[in-house]
Design a protein around this motif. Structure first.
Motif, PDB file in Angstrom:
ATOM      1  N   ARG A 142       0.721  -1.248  -0.187  1.00  0.00           N
ATOM      2  CA  ARG A 142      -0.164  -0.085   0.163  1.00  0.00           C
ATOM      3  C   ARG A 142       0.867   1.328  -0.014  1.00  0.00           C
ATOM      4  NH1 ARG A 142      -4.814  -1.233   4.660  1.00  0.00           N
ATOM      5  NH2 ARG A 142      -5.729  -2.674   3.185  1.00  0.00           N
ATOM      6  N   GLU A 197      -2.552   3.061   5.376  1.00  0.00           N
ATOM      7  CA  GLU A 197      -4.048   3.135   5.413  1.00  0.00           C
ATOM      8  C   GLU A 197      -4.468   3.978   4.116  1.00  0.00           C
ATOM      9  OE1 GLU A 197      -5.756   6.683   8.041  1.00  0.00           O
ATOM     10  OE2 GLU A 197      -5.525   4.509   9.020  1.00  0.00           O
ATOM     11  N   ARG A 198      -5.455   3.420   3.402  1.00  0.00           N
ATOM     12  CA  ARG A 198      -6.003   4.196   2.248  1.00  0.00           C
ATOM     13  C   ARG A 198      -6.799   5.296   2.572  1.00  0.00           C
ATOM     14  NH1 ARG A 198      -5.121   0.730  -1.499  1.00  0.00           N
ATOM     15  NH2 ARG A 198      -5.390  -1.607  -1.336  1.00  0.00           N
ATOM     16  N   LYS A 201     -11.747   5.881  -1.078  1.00  0.00           N
ATOM     17  CA  LYS A 201     -12.533   4.708  -1.694  1.00  0.00           C
ATOM     18  C   LYS A 201     -12.025   4.657  -3.108  1.00  0.00           C
ATOM     19  CE  LYS A 201     -16.428   4.680   1.660  1.00  0.00           C
ATOM     20  NZ  LYS A 201     -17.735   4.808   1.941  1.00  0.00           N
ATOM     21  N   GLY A 206     -12.126   9.418  -4.740  1.00  0.00           N
ATOM     22  CA  GLY A 206     -11.002   8.499  -4.415  1.00  0.00           C
ATOM     23  C   GLY A 206      -9.904   8.563  -5.577  1.00  0.00           C
ATOM     24  N   ALA A 210      -6.251  10.111  -5.987  1.00  0.00           N
ATOM     25  CA  ALA A 210      -5.112   9.307  -6.218  1.00  0.00           C
ATOM     26  C   ALA A 210      -4.180   9.652  -7.555  1.00  0.00           C
ATOM     27  CB  ALA A 210      -5.388   7.649  -6.426  1.00  0.00           C
ATOM     28  N   MET A 217      -3.388   6.341  -3.218  1.00  0.00           N
ATOM     29  CA  MET A 217      -4.392   6.047  -2.334  1.00  0.00           C
ATOM     30  C   MET A 217      -3.977   5.925  -0.817  1.00  0.00           C
ATOM     31  SD  MET A 217      -7.156   6.153  -4.352  1.00  0.00           S
ATOM     32  CE  MET A 217      -8.286   4.982  -3.573  1.00  0.00           C
ATOM     33  N   SER A 218      -2.668   5.796  -0.629  1.00  0.00           N
ATOM     34  CA  SER A 218      -2.379   5.516   0.715  1.00  0.00           C
ATOM     35  C   SER A 218      -1.436   6.485   1.348  1.00  0.00           C
ATOM     36  CB  SER A 218      -1.706   4.072   0.910  1.00  0.00           C
ATOM     37  OG  SER A 218      -2.424   3.015   0.230  1.00  0.00           O
TER      38      SER A 218
END
Length: 267
Positions: A142, A197-198, A201, A206, A210, A217-218
């Motif tokens: 991630r 953690e992301r 979504k 999201g 990103a 995304m993280s």
């Protein structure tokens, strides 16, 4: 502890005074200069690893060395360490990180453990124990920074480096948890829990964050009541910038070569 002096502004280095009986080690590529009375030796194991293998058979020692080299290879680090020991009195030896930025000394007291990202380590006193720490495949996948960190225990001076300027925080002062660009984490003590953690979504919002926000995304999460050291330059953003600049240089070089062949008639 090692007597030392940090020199420089935009790109710092650490000059260490080694007295008789003191030894320091660093990763290949972090050494700058030394006085002539400081001997240098390249080894594949650290001091504590050599002590642990003392009395073992040749095969056991070879296997232990291979395991340690394999772990450092997985971390993307050099397979060998350079050791520096003075002869006939005190001597000087200087180290620096591989990118412009700050250098910081962390004094280990034998009780607290420090964890650093794999490019932060510069050098340490031989009484400092170096090991590889696995953050977990999920966190590595991630975070995009890999799942291998470096862990330091024991006593003595540990020197780390970061790109840009250092930022020191305690998550406890900010609700107990901070979220950080994964490329900005330098080091943290054992009172801190590290995770990834992301931040969104897999929906329109999201995906927009990103792809166009530049952060993916993280984010790295750092929780607890302890010390966190961040760097002001994101390694991910720096790598992206250098890659873009290299591509531009290649394109411009090709165009320049064509113009040269045509006598500048394309201008």
């Amino acid at each position: 502890m090692i007597k030392n002096k940090i020199q420089g502004n935009a790109s710092q280095m650490i000059v260490c005074q080694l007295d008789q009986g003191q030894t320091m080690f660093c990763e290949a590529g972090k050494f700058l200069w030394k006085t002539a009375n400081v001997a240098v030796e390249t080894r594949f194991t650290t001091h504590e690893q050599e002590e642990a293998s003392r009395g073992k058979g040749l095969m056991a020692k070879a296997l232990s060395t291979a395991v340690e080299m394999g772990k450092r290879g997985l971390a993307g680090e050099s397979l060998a360490f350079q050791y520096f020991t003075p002869n006939g009195g005190s001597g000087l030896v200087a180290f620096a990180g591989t990118l412009p930025g700050e250098v910081r000394e962390i004094q280990l007291d034998g009780e607290r453990t420090w964890t650093a990202e794999k490019d932060a380590f510069v050098a340490a006193e031989s009484t400092v124990k170096f090991d590889i720490k696995f953050a977990g495949l999920t966190a590595g996948r991630r975070g995009g920074e890999g799942f291998i960190l470096e862990q330091f225990t024991g006593t003595g001076s540990l020197f780390i480096a970061g790109a840009g300027n250092f930022i020191e925080l305690n998550p406890a002062q900010y609700g107990g948890k901070i979220q950080v660009d994964t490329g900005c984490v330098v080091a943290f003590d054992d009172q801190i829990t590290y995770g990834v953690e992301r931040i969104g979504k897999f929906d329109a919002s999201g995906l927009k964050t990103a792809f166009f926000g530049g952060e993916g995304m993280s984010l790295a999460t750092l929780e607890g009541d302890g010390q966190v050291i961040l760097q002001s330059v994101s390694m991910v953003a720096l790598a992206r910038t250098l890659q873009h600049a290299a591509g531009q240089a290649s394109t411009e070089g090709t165009a320049g070569s064509i113009r040269g062949l045509l006598g500048g008639s394309t201008d």
